[in-house]
Motif scaffolding. Structure first.
Motif, PDB file in Angstrom:
ATOM      1  N   THR A1089       0.850  -1.190   0.000  1.00 53.47           N
ATOM      2  CA  THR A1089       0.000   0.000   0.000  1.00 53.47           C
ATOM      3  C   THR A1089       0.885   1.239   0.000  1.00 53.47           C
ATOM      4  O   THR A1089       1.848   1.314   0.771  1.00 53.47           O
ATOM      5  CB  THR A1089      -0.903   0.010   1.247  1.00 53.47           C
ATOM      6  N   TYR A1090       0.564   2.188  -0.869  1.00 49.44           N
ATOM      7  CA  TYR A1090       1.333   3.430  -0.958  1.00 49.44           C
ATOM      8  C   TYR A1090       0.433   4.589  -0.554  1.00 49.44           C
ATOM      9  O   TYR A1090      -0.742   4.640  -0.919  1.00 49.44           O
ATOM     10  CB  TYR A1090       1.823   3.654  -2.387  1.00 49.44           C
ATOM     11  N   ARG A1091       0.999   5.532   0.189  1.00 52.04           N
ATOM     12  CA  ARG A1091       0.254   6.720   0.592  1.00 52.04           C
ATOM     13  C   ARG A1091       0.843   7.908  -0.148  1.00 52.04           C
ATOM     14  O   ARG A1091       2.063   8.094  -0.162  1.00 52.04           O
ATOM     15  CB  ARG A1091       0.403   6.910   2.096  1.00 52.04           C
ATOM     16  N   PHE A1092      -0.028   8.681  -0.797  1.00 56.21           N
ATOM     17  CA  PHE A1092       0.420   9.856  -1.541  1.00 56.21           C
ATOM     18  C   PHE A1092      -0.145  11.089  -0.827  1.00 56.21           C
ATOM     19  O   PHE A1092      -1.309  11.438  -1.038  1.00 56.21           O
ATOM     20  CB  PHE A1092      -0.085   9.787  -2.987  1.00 56.21           C
ATOM     21  N   PRO A1093       0.640  11.717   0.045  1.00 55.15           N
ATOM     22  CA  PRO A1093       0.108  12.832   0.839  1.00 55.15           C
ATOM     23  C   PRO A1093      -0.186  14.047  -0.052  1.00 55.15           C
ATOM     24  O   PRO A1093       0.532  14.293  -1.023  1.00 55.15           O
ATOM     25  CB  PRO A1093       1.260  13.166   1.807  1.00 55.15           C
ATOM     26  N   CYS A1094      -1.254  14.780   0.295  1.00 58.80           N
ATOM     27  CA  CYS A1094      -1.612  15.961  -0.484  1.00 58.80           C
ATOM     28  C   CYS A1094      -1.791  17.158   0.460  1.00 58.80           C
ATOM     29  O   CYS A1094      -0.966  18.058   0.473  1.00 58.80           O
ATOM     30  CB  CYS A1094      -2.882  15.684  -1.282  1.00 58.80           C
ATOM     31  N   GLY A1095      -2.884  17.138   1.264  1.00 61.43           N
ATOM     32  CA  GLY A1095      -3.113  18.222   2.229  1.00 61.43           C
ATOM     33  C   GLY A1095      -3.385  19.570   1.577  1.00 61.43           C
ATOM     34  O   GLY A1095      -3.128  20.609   2.168  1.00 61.43           O
ATOM     35  N   ARG A1096      -3.852  19.573   0.337  1.00 59.69           N
ATOM     36  CA  ARG A1096      -4.066  20.838  -0.385  1.00 59.69           C
ATOM     37  C   ARG A1096      -5.446  20.842  -1.039  1.00 59.69           C
ATOM     38  O   ARG A1096      -6.059  19.802  -1.239  1.00 59.69           O
ATOM     39  CB  ARG A1096      -3.012  20.991  -1.508  1.00 59.69           C
ATOM     40  N   TRP A1097      -5.874  22.060  -1.420  1.00 59.76           N
ATOM     41  CA  TRP A1097      -7.124  22.214  -2.159  1.00 59.76           C
ATOM     42  C   TRP A1097      -6.884  21.932  -3.636  1.00 59.76           C
ATOM     43  O   TRP A1097      -5.813  22.190  -4.152  1.00 59.76           O
ATOM     44  CB  TRP A1097      -7.633  23.648  -2.042  1.00 59.76           C
ATOM     45  N   LEU A1098      -7.931  21.407  -4.277  1.00 63.63           N
ATOM     46  CA  LEU A1098      -7.967  21.374  -5.732  1.00 63.63           C
ATOM     47  C   LEU A1098      -9.192  22.184  -6.133  1.00 63.63           C
ATOM     48  O   LEU A1098     -10.321  21.806  -5.789  1.00 63.63           O
ATOM     49  CB  LEU A1098      -8.110  19.939  -6.265  1.00 63.63           C
ATOM     50  N   GLY A1099      -8.993  23.322  -6.825  1.00 59.32           N
ATOM     51  CA  GLY A1099     -10.135  24.145  -7.239  1.00 59.32           C
ATOM     52  C   GLY A1099      -9.676  25.523  -7.653  1.00 59.32           C
ATOM     53  O   GLY A1099      -8.630  26.005  -7.218  1.00 59.32           O
ATOM     54  N   LEU A1115       5.809   4.077   0.685  1.00 59.31           N
ATOM     55  CA  LEU A1115       5.265   2.769   1.065  1.00 59.31           C
ATOM     56  C   LEU A1115       4.822   2.832   2.521  1.00 59.31           C
ATOM     57  O   LEU A1115       5.531   3.362   3.364  1.00 59.31           O
ATOM     58  CB  LEU A1115       6.360   1.713   0.896  1.00 59.31           C
ATOM     59  N   VAL A1116       3.636   2.323   2.798  1.00 58.71           N
ATOM     60  CA  VAL A1116       3.074   2.442   4.145  1.00 58.71           C
ATOM     61  C   VAL A1116       3.604   1.342   5.062  1.00 58.71           C
ATOM     62  O   VAL A1116       3.692   0.179   4.673  1.00 58.71           O
ATOM     63  CB  VAL A1116       1.534   2.337   4.073  1.00 58.71           C
ATOM     64  N   VAL A1117       3.963   1.739   6.284  1.00 59.51           N
ATOM     65  CA  VAL A1117       4.346   0.752   7.307  1.00 59.51           C
ATOM     66  C   VAL A1117       3.139   0.553   8.195  1.00 59.51           C
ATOM     67  O   VAL A1117       2.620   1.509   8.755  1.00 59.51           O
ATOM     68  CB  VAL A1117       5.499   1.303   8.181  1.00 59.51           C
ATOM     69  N   CYS A1128       1.530  -9.556   8.174  1.00 62.28           N
ATOM     70  CA  CYS A1128       0.767  -8.330   8.061  1.00 62.28           C
ATOM     71  C   CYS A1128       0.252  -8.162   6.644  1.00 62.28           C
ATOM     72  O   CYS A1128       0.792  -8.709   5.716  1.00 62.28           O
ATOM     73  CB  CYS A1128       1.633  -7.165   8.452  1.00 62.28           C
ATOM     74  N   ARG A1129      -0.795  -7.332   6.526  1.00 60.91           N
ATOM     75  CA  ARG A1129      -1.374  -7.162   5.203  1.00 60.91           C
ATOM     76  C   ARG A1129      -0.455  -6.363   4.303  1.00 60.91           C
ATOM     77  O   ARG A1129      -0.248  -6.669   3.167  1.00 60.91           O
ATOM     78  CB  ARG A1129      -2.712  -6.440   5.309  1.00 60.91           C
ATOM     79  N   THR A1130       0.047  -5.265   4.831  1.00 61.50           N
ATOM     80  CA  THR A1130       0.912  -4.430   4.003  1.00 61.50           C
ATOM     81  C   THR A1130       2.327  -4.582   4.498  1.00 61.50           C
ATOM     82  O   THR A1130       2.611  -4.288   5.636  1.00 61.50           O
ATOM     83  CB  THR A1130       0.486  -2.968   4.115  1.00 61.50           C
ATOM     84  N   PRO A1131       3.198  -5.050   3.664  1.00 59.77           N
ATOM     85  CA  PRO A1131       4.549  -5.327   4.150  1.00 59.77           C
ATOM     86  C   PRO A1131       5.249  -4.049   4.588  1.00 59.77           C
ATOM     87  O   PRO A1131       5.236  -3.058   3.873  1.00 59.77           O
ATOM     88  CB  PRO A1131       5.253  -5.898   2.915  1.00 59.77           C
ATOM     89  N   PRO A1132       5.835  -4.027   5.794  1.00 53.60           N
ATOM     90  CA  PRO A1132       6.538  -2.830   6.240  1.00 53.60           C
ATOM     91  C   PRO A1132       7.901  -2.739   5.587  1.00 53.60           C
ATOM     92  O   PRO A1132       8.619  -3.716   5.538  1.00 53.60           O
ATOM     93  CB  PRO A1132       6.710  -3.083   7.734  1.00 53.60           C
TER      94      PRO A1132
END
Length: 1342
Positions: A1089-1099, A1115-1117, A1128-1132
């Motif tokens: 599982t990969y996390r793509f951080p954003c934290g921003r507006w789109l508009g 890659l998510v731990v 584990c489900r998502t390999p660390p």
């Protein structure tokens, strides 16, 4: 015994140690040989009966104790065979080899012939057996009484070998016998008898000729010149081994026999004809089998002819020089030892086939790693995906040319050649030849006298390296050295003149010897080229032998990564596998030990060749060239042999009358007489050479014994002396129906460090190397099995440890584990060898073999049972819900079910994989990547009823304690990340789940517009995928708070490791502004599982006005409590403490974050450093450059901080000002100044730079993508870094008057020193070719 001291003293340098006669023991009569797979369906003449050692001379030799069972079994591997006058009875010749506990070898040469049975008891016993057999057949229905299907794969193997027998020569007589069989009144019964010579060295041709002459003496119409005892006594006691680099002539019954031994600088002795090996297999097939041998696979040779098995086995192993086969080596596997094929270790064995037996009927215990060589049909079966030998095409071409120069065609499928059997040599030789031979016997004046002074001068010239170099140099410049050439020609003339009476056999022998050595030189020169610089990579770390032996297992002896990085690319697949083998490890061990001990002979020769090549500078030091270098010493090597064979150095004492009782050695034609033991058991006491060389040899051997054997622990010594060590015998005992296995053998104490290492560590138990053929008692068999199980466990421990150490990189180095870097190639090799080990473990002790992969077969059984259970559960009302684990970070992702069967189904649905072996390997790779290998195998083995059904009691998988340790070693691999499935199966379709998570604290969490997403990875991108608006999902976190998010599934070709996600929407509807927290993407097969951080507006009109963002993934731990111990489900990933993710200065969370100038400068230095390190890694190991440019702590984020320092971003009229606004204003100023002509006076390069900056900014602004102002700045930095323009643009921005309006006085951008330092740092990136991912530069037209 009076002569015993003389016997033992002379033994090490005697030509032959024993003369043995095997045959039928008339006292015990006919004993069926149950071990050889008795089949009472067969007619009695075709059954196997036990043979016995009838006599051996001398009784014993101190240096080479006689192993009666082994010799008997190998002289007559099928036991006794009977014939009548109607059958063919040509004599047969074969050789065998016995490997002793210390690895030393003894050779046996056997001449088998048929002798009339004179014992009435045996004739009548045979007749009785025939009557019983006929009666049974008459009463029973022949078709229905066919034997029931065999319970074990081994039984079926035995019966398939016994099914067909060579058809008898005359069909009419066989049909008459078919009815009546053997009738003592009508038929003459013959039985096989074997004459055998046991020698310390493989002088195959000489022994073959001696034995056939001995047999001729028995069948000839007139008695031989002397009693047979004289000839046997002569070869046992009066013929010495030839000295190194010398030839020797001794005398058989009728003709002289010549043999020669290579000198100390030449390739070791190999007398088996390689021409025959190439003829039988063809050049290409032979090179493929040779490659399998180098990679230590299991090699099974298959032929009707024992001598062919031995010739091919010895041929292949002699070509390995300077390496030596370290594993089980049984070129002729007696019928009674078929269970040896169950060995879970690399082996090279030969199995006799019966005429008419089909390969398909041959059920072998394991075939995943097997190279099957059908010698008689010139056909081989290779294991799946093994690497090719470097420069294979050119190599085959060179070998073919050598063969052609001797008139042998090198076509791949050589037609079967009918070899004249040794018995068919003319029984009455030509009158002239006899006269020549007798004259030579009488006049022994030339006994080893060399051709005087000239030969001595020539030898001196040839042996002198400096003179040789001078000569080579003069030749190259076109000058001839007349004196030397004349000498050469003169000596050659003398040689040919002195050897007028060459017999046809001697000519053939000379031709064979020359061809042998030339073919071997071609192979040897490949290794000299490939490993010319191996010494530079040997790690010599120990101060003395003792400490090296003690710490051997913990030490790195060879710098594999550096060695591979110096090799040409095409060689790597082969070399990366080869340097992991036992034979290479032993070669390096020998090299290290040569600091303290005498060099191992093969190593000495090899090192001398490398030295010589350097001296002549044959191989230029341009290491990475993969151009093929031909062997340059073919002529020299053949000449030295020719000189030895044409000009005999020594002649042994002639056979002579012995002090015997008159009338005892009475001659009777056709029968081998009973020899007089008293004269043959003692050697001559006045033999000069025996005493002289024996004392020196004794001294040498005593020293060797001290270093190698005497430190044996007492318990081990008892085992060796009592011959209880079945070594690698793999002889097994069925415990299911017998008493439980005995207690494990005691572990050795640590006292004998030197031998502890010699016996155990050098290979995975070098004492697991060779089967001992004698003691087959249940206790011994049981003990051997424990040795096997322990060997497999040890191998597993070493492999997993190596994989961990190699993978953990820098952290491992800091812990003192040696080398840090592991190449993808090396990792792949280690994983492939783990797959191979698992296959061998699963093949050990199988009840019945099904399919080529034992592991996959076990998984299929398990799958069938699971599916049956699932069906039953589906029918019952209570359904089974898989356990779902939750945590806040996984609110959005439905949990993946951990299922062994699910993973199997994934593999089964992959159309790219066609075989069971391939499926098993893919499943292992997938489980390893998911960190579930240990868990899955534990689940598989927890079904004990199934394991009991499939495996015998002694199998590794049924040894509880060892099995637990094995699973624990595999569990340790969960500490590191592998992408061994994703990176290998690059073309498969993979389902991905994408979840877009809005920021939940704000009410405006959802949007009315139409979102789209494009996922990119190292292998490609998914393309733009529209996400339907109505896929809102509601999930609850641990506190039962509801959360909404958008979730979608899509399928596309494997993207590899994910790097970026492009996220955007079309700005439609009322709620077109959208605040996104992050995007999660999961590979549904591997669970990554990969996390793509954003934290921003789109508009539009919010944040920086972006409708599209490029997000960088990590890659998510999984959280610690979830995966403690469980799969584990998502390999660390193996992580250093995680750093805060990149925060955009203008993002919501970034507003309060203001780094100081020192932190900013440090961040820039770190970011540039990381990019430089990236390019210093091997290409396949680099990972994603995008992350280093745009991700956490990247170049873009560091420069963003630099530009934000002292930036006046106060909101004027509630409007946020961005760095991009400053860049745009600066460009606008430059363009207007350009139009007004202000820039005309500036220097030309500066004007060009100014134009390039304006061009790039305008191109970014005119892109159809709505990437927002921060996105545009990111793009500018990436393009500037790629095109090496950043350092040139910075001064333009600093000089621009706009800076005074938009930056404080204290800003870093207004500090000349800091800016100059930044320019210097950025210029260091100019040495590297930065390429940008397509997702970053999409739509930019420059």
């Amino acid at each position: 015994m009076s002569g015993s001291s003389a016997v033992s003293g002379a033994a090490p340098c005697r030509f032959a140690h024993y003369f043995v006669i095997c045959g039928i023991d008339t006292e015990t009569g006919l004993e069926p040989d149950e071990l050889a797979g008795e089949n009472f369906e067969q007619s009695p003449l075709k059954r196997t009966f036990k043979s016995k050692v009838l006599a051996r001379y001398p009784e014993n030799v101190e240096w080479n104790p006689f192993d009666q069972d082994a010799v008997n079994m190998l002289c007559m591997p099928k036991g006794l065979s009977f014939r009548t006058q109607a059958d063919r009875r040509e004599p047969q010749f074969h050789s065998f080899i016995i490997t002793k506990e210390d690895g030393s070898r003894t050779y046996g040469f056997v001449h088998t012939f048929y002798e009339e049975v004179t014992s009435p008891q045996i004739c009548s016993a045979m007749q009785t057996l025939y009557q019983m057999h006929n009666a049974e057949h008459a009463s029973a229905n022949p078709p229905s009484s066919s034997s029931s299907s065999s319970s074990s794969s081994m039984d079926s193997l035995t019966s398939s070998l016994d099914e067909a027998d060579p058809p008898t020569s005359s069909s009419s007589s066989s049909s008459s016998r078919g009815a009546g069989g053997y009738d003592s009144s009508r038929d003459t019964l013959y039985v096989s008898k074997a004459l055998c010579l046991i020698t310390p060295m493989p002088f195959m041709h000489a022994c073959r000729r001696f034995l056939s002459q001995l047999h001729r003496a028995v069948t000839a119409t007139t008695a031989p010149p002397l009693p047979l005892e004289s000839y046997v006594h002569n070869i046992l006691y009066e013929v010495p081994l030839p000295a190194l680099g010398r030839s020797l002539k001794f005398h058989g019954v009728y003709e002289p026999i010549v043999c020669q031994r290579p000198g100390p600088g030449e390739l070791p002795l190999a007398d088996f004809p390689l021409a025959e090996v190439f003829n039988l297999l063809g050049v290409e097939n032979l090179v493929q089998v040779f490659t399998c041998t180098l990679l230590e696979m299991q090699i099974l040779l298959y032929s009707q002819d024992y001598q062919r098995l031995m010739t091919v086995a010895e041929g292949i192993t002699t070509l390995l020089f300077p390496f030596q086969w370290q594993h089980v080596y049984v070129p002729i596997l007696p019928a009674s030892l078929l269970h040896f094929l169950d060995a879970p270790v690399p082996y090279l064995m030969g199995l006799q086939s019966k005429e008419g037996t089909d390969r398909s009927k041959l059920e072998l215990p394991q075939e995943a790693n097997l190279c099957f060589v059908d010698i008689d049909n010139h056909y081989i079966e290779l294991p799946e995906d093994f690497p090719q030998f470097p420069n294979k095409t050119e190599f085959i071409q060179e070998l073919s040319e050598v063969l052609l120069s001797f008139g042998i065609s090198a076509n791949a499928g050589a037609p079967p050649r009918t070899r004249t059997s040794p018995g068919s040599t003319p029984s009455t030789p030509g009158r002239e030849r006899k006269v020549v031979a007798l004259r030579q016997l009488e006049d022994d004046g030339r006994n080893g006298n060399l051709a005087g002074e000239e030969l001595a001068v020539l030898e001196l010239l040839q042996g002198n390296a400096t003179l040789e170099r001078l000569q080579a140099l003069t030749k190259r410049t076109g000058v001839t050295v007349a004196r030397v050439d004349a000498l050469r020609a003169g000596v050659k003339g003398q040689v040919t003149e002195g050897q007028g009476g060459q017999t046809a056999a001697e000519d053939e022998e000379l031709r064979n010897a020359k061809l042998n050595v030339q073919l071997r030189e071609v192979f040897a020169s490949r290794f000299t080229t490939m490993f010319a610089d191996y010494e530079a990579f040997v790690i010599q770390s120990a101060p003395d032998l003792e400490s090296w032996l003690t710490n051997r297992e913990q030490m790195h002896n060879f710098d594999k990564a550096s060695f591979l990085s110096d090799q040409p690319e095409p060689y790597l697949p082969f070399l990366s596998h080869f340097i992991e083998t036992q034979m290479f490890a032993t070669f390096i061990d020998n090299k290290i030990m040569s600091q303290w001990e005498e060099k191992e002979p093969q190593l000495r020769v090899f090192d001398a060749r490398i030295e010589k090549a350097r001296l002549y500078n044959v191989r230029a030091p341009n290491l990475r060239s993969s151009s093929y270098q031909r062997c340059s010493i073919l002529k020299e090597s053949a000449q030295s042999i020719e000189q030895r064979l044409m000009k005999i150095d020594h002649t042994a004492i002639h056979p002579h009358l012995l002090d015997m009782k008159i009338g005892q050695g009475k001659y009777e034609q056709g029968f081998f007489p009973k020899l007089q033991a008293d004269v043959l058991n003692t050697g001559p006491t006045n033999n000069k050479w025996s005493h002289r060389t024996a004392t020196a040899q004794r001294r040498k051997d005593r020293h060797r014994q001290q270093t190698e054997h005497l430190t044996l622990d007492n318990d081990l010594k008892e085992q060796v002396e009592g011959c209880v060590v079945l070594q690698n015998s793999m002889a097994f005992w069925e415990w299911d129906n017998a008493s439980p296995p005995p207690i494990k053998p005691p572990k050795k104490s640590a006292s004998a460090s030197c031998l502890k290492y010699m016996q155990e560590a050098r290979s995975l138990g070098k004492n697991l190397r060779q089967p001992k053929l004698s003691d087959l008692s249940p206790a011994v068999i049981a003990q051997t099995n424990w040795k096997f199980v322990e060997g497999l466990l040890k191998e597993c421990r070493m492999k997993t440890k190596r994989m961990l150490v190699e993978k953990m990189g820098r952290e491992a180095v800091e812990l003192g584990h040696g080398e840090a870097n592991i190449t993808g190639l090396e990792e792949n090799t280690l994983i492939a060898s783990l797959c191979d080990l698992l296959e061998r473990i699963w093949s050990h002790g199988l009840q019945v073999k099904q399919g080529k992969s034992a592991l996959w077969s076990h998984l299929l059984h398990c799958q069938a049972r699971e599916e049956k259970l699932e069906q039953q559960q589906a029918e019952s009302p209570v359904s089974h819900v898989p356990e779902r684990r939750k945590s806040d970070s996984y609110i959005a992702m439905p949990s993946l079910r951990v299922s062994l069967i699910q993973d199997m189904r994934r593999i089964q649905s992959m159309s790219e994989i066609k075989t069971d072996v391939g499926r098993a390997r893919a499943w292992i790779r997938l489980s390893l990547e998911k960190k579930l290998l240990s868990q899955h195998l534990k689940q598989l083995l927890s079904r004990q009823a199934l394991t009991k059904k499939l495996y015998k009691r002694y199998a590794f998988l049924r040894c509880e304690e060892e099995k637990e340790q094995f699973l624990f070693h595999l569990l340790s691999l969960n500490a590191v990340d592998y992408f061994c499935f994703t990176s290998v199966f690059t073309t498969i379709m993979i389902p991905y789940r994408v979840v877009i998570i809005p920021i939940k604290k704000l009410s405006n969490a959802m949007t009315t517009s139409n979102p789209w997403v494009c996922v990119s990875g190292e292998l490609g991108d998914s393309g733009i995928m529209q996400i339907p608006k109505n896929v809102l999902e509601m999930t609850f976190d641990s506190a039962f708070r509801p959360h909404t998010h958008i979730s979608a599934m899509f399928k596309c070709q494997n993207l590899g490791k994910l790097t970026t996600v492009q996220l955007g929407h079309d700005n439609a509807g009322l709620l077109a502004k959208w605040l996104v927290d992050c995007v999660m993407v999961r590979n549904e097969i591997t669970g990554h599982t990969y996390r793509f951080p954003c934290g921003r507006w789109l508009g539009k009109g919010v944040d920086d006005g972006s409708l599209e963002r490029v997000l960088i993934g990590e890659l998510v731990v999984p959280s610690g409590e979830e995966d403690s111990g469980k799969g584990c489900r998502t390999p660390p990933p193996q992580h250093s403490p995680s750093q805060t993710r990149r925060i955009s200065i203008t993002s919501l969370s970034g507003r309060g974050y203001k780094p100081n100038s020192a932190q900013i400068q440090e961040a820039i230095g770190e970011a540039v450093n990381n990019i430089i390190k990236h390019f210093h890694k091997p290409e396949k190991e680099r990972g994603s450059l995008t992350v280093l440019l745009c991700g956490e702590n990247s170049l873009v984020s560091a420069l963003e901080q630099f530009f934000h320092h002292g930036f006046k971003s106060a909101r004027l009229f509630q409007k946020t000002v961005f760095v991009w606004d400053f860049v745009e204003k600066a460009v606008a100023y430059m363009e207007s100044a350009d139009q007004m002509g202000d820039l005309q006076e500036t220097a030309e390069p500066l004007g060009m730079t100014c134009q390039s900056l304006c061009h790039y900014v305008n191109a970014i602004n005119s892109t159809p993508r709505n990437i927002g102002k921060d996105g545009k700045f990111q793009l500018l930095v990436c393009l500037g870094a790629r095109d090496r323009l950043l350092p040139q643009w910075l001064p333009l921005l600093v000089e621009c008057p706009v800076i005074l309006r938009m930056y404080e006085d204290t800003a870093l951008l207004r500090d000349r020193t800091t800016v100059n330092a930044l320019i210097g740092v950025l210029e260091t990136l100019h040495d590297f070719p930065i390429t940008l991912e397509a997702s970053l530069v999409k739509g930019i037209d420059l």
